[in-house]
Design a protein around this motif. Structure first.
Motif, PDB file in Angstrom:
ATOM      1  N   TYR A   1      67.270 -36.090 -27.774  1.00  0.00           N
ATOM      2  CA  TYR A   1      67.317 -34.910 -27.959  1.00  0.00           C
ATOM      3  C   TYR A   1      68.979 -34.461 -27.982  1.00  0.00           C
ATOM      4  CZ  TYR A   1      68.234 -36.021 -22.854  1.00  0.00           C
ATOM      5  OH  TYR A   1      68.585 -36.785 -21.810  1.00  0.00           O
ATOM      6  N   ILE A   2      69.242 -33.142 -28.563  1.00  0.00           N
ATOM      7  CA  ILE A   2      70.677 -32.890 -28.870  1.00  0.00           C
ATOM      8  C   ILE A   2      71.085 -32.470 -27.239  1.00  0.00           C
ATOM      9  CG2 ILE A   2      70.298 -30.447 -29.147  1.00  0.00           C
ATOM     10  CD1 ILE A   2      72.352 -32.658 -31.322  1.00  0.00           C
ATOM     11  N   ASP A   3      72.545 -32.917 -27.072  1.00  0.00           N
ATOM     12  CA  ASP A   3      73.231 -32.430 -25.774  1.00  0.00           C
ATOM     13  C   ASP A   3      73.159 -30.844 -25.616  1.00  0.00           C
ATOM     14  OD1 ASP A   3      75.135 -31.871 -23.952  1.00  0.00           O
ATOM     15  OD2 ASP A   3      76.153 -33.794 -24.309  1.00  0.00           O
ATOM     16  N   PRO A   4      72.510 -30.201 -25.040  1.00  0.00           N
ATOM     17  CA  PRO A   4      72.709 -28.886 -24.872  1.00  0.00           C
ATOM     18  C   PRO A   4      74.207 -28.164 -24.746  1.00  0.00           C
ATOM     19  CG  PRO A   4      72.051 -29.616 -22.617  1.00  0.00           C
ATOM     20  CD  PRO A   4      72.385 -30.959 -23.569  1.00  0.00           C
ATOM     21  N   ASP A   5      75.270 -28.922 -24.654  1.00  0.00           N
ATOM     22  CA  ASP A   5      76.708 -28.566 -24.579  1.00  0.00           C
ATOM     23  C   ASP A   5      77.439 -28.975 -25.852  1.00  0.00           C
ATOM     24  OD1 ASP A   5      76.246 -27.253 -21.998  1.00  0.00           O
ATOM     25  OD2 ASP A   5      76.610 -29.464 -21.052  1.00  0.00           O
ATOM     26  N   ASP A   6      76.775 -29.581 -26.640  1.00  0.00           N
ATOM     27  CA  ASP A   6      77.274 -30.182 -27.861  1.00  0.00           C
ATOM     28  C   ASP A   6      76.424 -30.427 -28.980  1.00  0.00           C
ATOM     29  OD1 ASP A   6      78.822 -31.690 -29.766  1.00  0.00           O
ATOM     30  OD2 ASP A   6      79.910 -32.961 -28.537  1.00  0.00           O
ATOM     31  N   ASN A   7      76.225 -29.867 -30.016  1.00  0.00           N
ATOM     32  CA  ASN A   7      75.472 -29.960 -31.003  1.00  0.00           C
ATOM     33  C   ASN A   7      75.716 -31.292 -31.921  1.00  0.00           C
ATOM     34  OD1 ASN A   7      77.344 -28.808 -32.807  1.00  0.00           O
ATOM     35  ND2 ASN A   7      75.777 -27.034 -33.025  1.00  0.00           N
ATOM     36  N   LYS A   8      76.703 -31.838 -31.720  1.00  0.00           N
ATOM     37  CA  LYS A   8      77.336 -33.052 -32.466  1.00  0.00           C
ATOM     38  C   LYS A   8      76.812 -34.301 -31.719  1.00  0.00           C
ATOM     39  CE  LYS A   8      80.950 -30.891 -35.292  1.00  0.00           C
ATOM     40  NZ  LYS A   8      82.387 -30.864 -35.592  1.00  0.00           N
ATOM     41  N   ARG A   9      76.244 -34.161 -30.796  1.00  0.00           N
ATOM     42  CA  ARG A   9      76.067 -35.333 -29.509  1.00  0.00           C
ATOM     43  C   ARG A   9      74.504 -35.572 -29.391  1.00  0.00           C
ATOM     44  NH1 ARG A   9      79.139 -38.130 -25.838  1.00  0.00           N
ATOM     45  NH2 ARG A   9      77.862 -38.410 -23.729  1.00  0.00           N
ATOM     46  N   TRP A  10      74.117 -36.583 -29.730  1.00  0.00           N
ATOM     47  CA  TRP A  10      72.514 -37.137 -29.482  1.00  0.00           C
ATOM     48  C   TRP A  10      72.324 -38.004 -28.441  1.00  0.00           C
ATOM     49  CZ3 TRP A  10      68.103 -34.836 -31.334  1.00  0.00           C
ATOM     50  CH2 TRP A  10      68.219 -34.114 -32.667  1.00  0.00           C
ATOM     51  N   VAL A  11      71.448 -37.583 -27.461  1.00  0.00           N
ATOM     52  CA  VAL A  11      71.167 -38.750 -26.238  1.00  0.00           C
ATOM     53  C   VAL A  11      69.833 -39.438 -26.694  1.00  0.00           C
ATOM     54  CG1 VAL A  11      70.874 -38.405 -23.701  1.00  0.00           C
ATOM     55  CG2 VAL A  11      72.523 -36.907 -25.109  1.00  0.00           C
ATOM     56  N   PHE A  12      69.884 -40.504 -26.368  1.00  0.00           N
ATOM     57  CA  PHE A  12      68.690 -41.224 -26.626  1.00  0.00           C
ATOM     58  C   PHE A  12      68.304 -41.969 -25.268  1.00  0.00           C
ATOM     59  CE2 PHE A  12      70.482 -40.976 -30.669  1.00  0.00           C
ATOM     60  CZ  PHE A  12      69.352 -40.725 -31.546  1.00  0.00           C
ATOM     61  N   GLU A  13      67.021 -41.925 -24.851  1.00  0.00           N
ATOM     62  CA  GLU A  13      66.713 -42.732 -23.517  1.00  0.00           C
ATOM     63  C   GLU A  13      65.977 -43.934 -23.611  1.00  0.00           C
ATOM     64  OE1 GLU A  13      64.447 -39.773 -21.059  1.00  0.00           O
ATOM     65  OE2 GLU A  13      66.125 -38.423 -20.797  1.00  0.00           O
ATOM     66  N   LEU A  14      66.251 -44.870 -23.188  1.00  0.00           N
ATOM     67  CA  LEU A  14      65.861 -46.038 -23.895  1.00  0.00           C
ATOM     68  C   LEU A  14      64.564 -46.796 -23.221  1.00  0.00           C
ATOM     69  CD1 LEU A  14      69.628 -48.051 -24.135  1.00  0.00           C
ATOM     70  CD2 LEU A  14      68.064 -46.672 -25.929  1.00  0.00           C
ATOM     71  N   ARG A  15      63.901 -47.771 -23.650  1.00  0.00           N
ATOM     72  CA  ARG A  15      62.882 -48.421 -23.063  1.00  0.00           C
ATOM     73  C   ARG A  15      62.951 -49.320 -22.223  1.00  0.00           C
ATOM     74  NH1 ARG A  15      57.543 -47.592 -24.852  1.00  0.00           N
ATOM     75  NH2 ARG A  15      58.360 -46.671 -26.727  1.00  0.00           N
ATOM     76  N   GLN A  16      62.777 -49.196 -21.068  1.00  0.00           N
ATOM     77  CA  GLN A  16      62.755 -50.085 -19.902  1.00  0.00           C
ATOM     78  C   GLN A  16      62.003 -51.479 -19.955  1.00  0.00           C
ATOM     79  OE1 GLN A  16      63.941 -48.574 -16.329  1.00  0.00           O
ATOM     80  NE2 GLN A  16      64.600 -46.581 -17.115  1.00  0.00           N
ATOM     81  N   GLY A  17      62.288 -52.560 -19.572  1.00  0.00           N
ATOM     82  CA  GLY A  17      61.283 -53.701 -19.492  1.00  0.00           C
ATOM     83  C   GLY A  17      61.213 -54.397 -20.672  1.00  0.00           C
ATOM     84  N   VAL A  18      62.034 -54.293 -21.674  1.00  0.00           N
ATOM     85  CA  VAL A  18      62.136 -55.061 -23.100  1.00  0.00           C
ATOM     86  C   VAL A  18      63.123 -56.208 -22.929  1.00  0.00           C
ATOM     87  CG1 VAL A  18      62.249 -54.717 -25.515  1.00  0.00           C
ATOM     88  CG2 VAL A  18      61.266 -52.986 -24.173  1.00  0.00           C
ATOM     89  N   SER A  19      62.543 -57.150 -23.414  1.00  0.00           N
ATOM     90  CA  SER A  19      63.442 -58.619 -23.743  1.00  0.00           C
ATOM     91  C   SER A  19      63.375 -58.823 -25.022  1.00  0.00           C
ATOM     92  CB  SER A  19      62.872 -59.611 -22.794  1.00  0.00           C
ATOM     93  OG  SER A  19      62.935 -59.251 -21.437  1.00  0.00           O
ATOM     94  N   PHE A  20      64.689 -59.407 -25.475  1.00  0.00           N
ATOM     95  CA  PHE A  20      64.737 -60.179 -26.658  1.00  0.00           C
ATOM     96  C   PHE A  20      63.683 -61.451 -26.732  1.00  0.00           C
ATOM     97  CE2 PHE A  20      68.481 -57.239 -26.722  1.00  0.00           C
ATOM     98  CZ  PHE A  20      68.264 -56.837 -28.210  1.00  0.00           C
ATOM     99  N   HIS A  21      63.691 -61.997 -27.900  1.00  0.00           N
ATOM    100  CA  HIS A  21      62.969 -63.100 -28.106  1.00  0.00           C
ATOM    101  C   HIS A  21      63.405 -64.479 -27.228  1.00  0.00           C
ATOM    102  CE1 HIS A  21      61.668 -61.171 -32.104  1.00  0.00           C
ATOM    103  NE2 HIS A  21      60.873 -60.902 -31.260  1.00  0.00           N
TER     104      HIS A  21
END
Length: 532
Positions: free
Chosen positions: A89-109
């Motif tokens: 979602y876009i930061d409500p205080d800054d329309n040039k800042r995108w926020v990403f919530e990351l998936r938990q519990g994922v591991s690399f190979h």
């Protein structure tokens, strides 16, 4: 092509194949063997080469991105869904800042955890030239999509924010092309990309097993993949570069492979007669020519429009046995972005008159074309037909043929490095407006900084795209994108020829494949003689 000639070419092709002891026969494991159109194995170090075929067979197999393309159905065009990010979602205080919530519990190979630190490390290695893991090849491969990224911040262990240089309401789509590699594996390889290439580690549905350059890449199912619905239904995926269409057909007919990309249209009836399954689907793709707007005749709009009027698109579709659609713009007519653009109906007399008016008759032009490649369809016969059509209208076309990776370098480097080319034949995906339109229109994308090979410039285009980026209401934004497409066509930013229907040929032993309306495809559902 006659059946007798086809059988002779099959025999020759099979004799020429050096596939040797391909796993499959004599093995308990199930091995899906795929013949790619690429001339070599795509890079395994994160951002692949070999165009979007590299993304299809290596990028989205070994790796994941923050957003992924939904390839699970074929009824409508693919859209993005959560990948390694579960929300954005876009930061409500800054329309040039995108926020990403990351998936938990994922591991690399390799067992290392996926988290915000890894996302920051990956984005910085692809955008900062002084980063310890910076690689010029990787930087160039993704620069067209990262040029407007200012910085990235870690908010907490599973949240990041990407700061943009400009407001971009469509930016999340670009994250779907940026792959996350394991920092642990890279550092274990001595922070050497050549060593890492032979032991890459992502979070994707397949794991790297072994590779023989120019011959094969073997991946195995990641049985611990975070999306249980996409754990591969076969044990091993064997990828084989076969740039020649007849060789691919020969290998399928001989049982050497199970699935081939882009079979030559004139072999499809024979493949069907042998029991092979042919899949097709319209998808967001165009096959045409990007133009040089600075160094040659195409700087004149009359010459660009003449080239478009000279194209007999119905003749091209007929040559491809109907496995294509006429192209009258970047988008096909059923696209919501098509609008009501100028239509370049076949009119060689009008084309010749425009060339005469422009003082370019005969009009000498040089096109860079490839022998094969991702989305290139049947590039040599198609380019020869286009050349003959243009020549009949008053052009004199020189085709300079090169391999696919070289042509990609020409496209990425742009006209400053390759001013000798008046046009390049690089087919393009249209799954997002930036890919389909904006990167060919913006001055910030002038090659080598981005995808605007020929340095098209237009104040109208700049203002329109800026407005699109600043518009977050989808209905309003879609109407503006339609205007951008109409401008794209009226300015003849490309020579428009055709849209692909993306044929593939599969062995009758396979089941489960769903052809998505996308340049990318999911191979994980494919099984052997099973329905689930």
């Amino acid at each position: 092509m006659t059946l007798r000639k086809f059988r002779k070419e099959i025999a020759a092709g099979v004799a020429a194949l050096s596939l040797g002891a391909i796993p499959g026969a004599g093995y308990a494991e199930t091995v899906l063997r795929v013949a790619m159109t690429a001339g070599d194995i795509p890079l395994t170090i994160g951002q692949p080469d070999q165009g979007f075929e590299g993304y299809r067979f290596v990028g989205y197999k070994l790796y994941d991105s923050l957003l992924l393309w939904d390839l699970s159905q074929g009824d409508t065009e693919s859209d993005v869904i959560p990948g390694l990010a579960t929300d954005w979602y876009i930061d409500p205080d800054d329309n040039k800042r995108w926020v990403f919530e990351l998936r938990q519990g994922v591991s690399f190979h390799d067992g290392c955890p996926f988290n915000a630190d890894n996302v920051v490390w990956n984005y910085e290695r692809l955008t900062l030239e002084d980063h310890p893991a910076f690689n010029p090849q990787q930087y160039a491969a993704i620069r067209t999509r990262t040029v407007d990224i200012a910085s990235i911040d870690k908010i907490d262990d599973y949240t990041v924010a990407i700061n943009m240089k400009r407001t971009d309401s469509l930016f999340p789509l670009q994250t779907s092309f940026i792959f996350m590699i394991s920092q642990c594996a890279f550092e274990a390889a001595g922070s050497d990309y050549a060593a890492y290439a032979m032991a890459p580690s992502g979070t994707g549905p397949y794991k790297f097993d072994q590779m023989v350059p120019r011959e094969r890449l073997e991946l195995v199912a990641n049985t611990d993949y975070w999306d249980a619905d996409r754990i591969p239904r076969h044990d091993r995926l064997l990828l084989l570069p076969m740039p020649e269409a007849t060789t691919r057909a020969a290998a399928l007919m001989a049982g050497q492979v199970d699935l081939v990309e882009a079979p030559s249209p004139d072999t499809i009836p024979m493949l069907q007669g042998a029991g092979m399954t042919i899949t097709t689907a319209p998808y967001p793709h165009n096959w045409g020519y990007q133009l040089n707007f600075v160094d040659g005749p195409f700087a004149d709009i009359r010459v660009r429009q003449a080239a478009n009027y000279a194209i007999n698109r119905d003749e091209m579709v007929a040559m491809l046995n109907g496995y294509a659609l006429p192209g009258y713009g970047a988008y096909p007519p059923d696209s919501p972005y098509f609008g009501d653009p100028l239509k370049y109906e076949f009119d060689p007399e009008k084309a010749r008159a425009l060339l005469e008016e422009a003082g370019c008759l005969p009009c000498d032009v040089t096109f860079a074309v490839s022998t094969s490649g991702s989305g290139q369809m049947q590039p040599l016969p198609m380019n020869e037909l286009v050349s003959s059509q243009l020549n009949a209208a008053g052009f004199r076309v020189t085709l300079e043929v090169m391999d696919w990776n070289k042509l990609i370098d020409v496209a990425l480097s742009g006209r400053p490095t390759y001013p000798e080319y008046d046009a390049i034949n690089v087919s393009r995906a249209l799954q997002d407006p930036f890919s389909g339109l904006f990167r060919f229109m913006l001055e910030s994308q002038h090659g080598p900084a981005g995808g605007n090979f020929g340095h098209y410039s237009s104040p109208e285009a700049e203002a329109l795209i800026t407005k699109i980026y600043e518009t977050f209401d989808q209905t309003e934004r879609d109407a503006l994108i339609t205007q951008a497409h109409e401008l794209f066509v009226s300015d003849a930013i490309m020579i428009f020829v055709t849209h692909d229907t993306n044929p593939r040929a599969l062995s009758p032993t396979l089941s489960g494949f769903v052809q998505a309306q996308s340049w990318f495809q999911d191979m994980t559902p494919i099984s052997f003689g099973q329905t689930n």
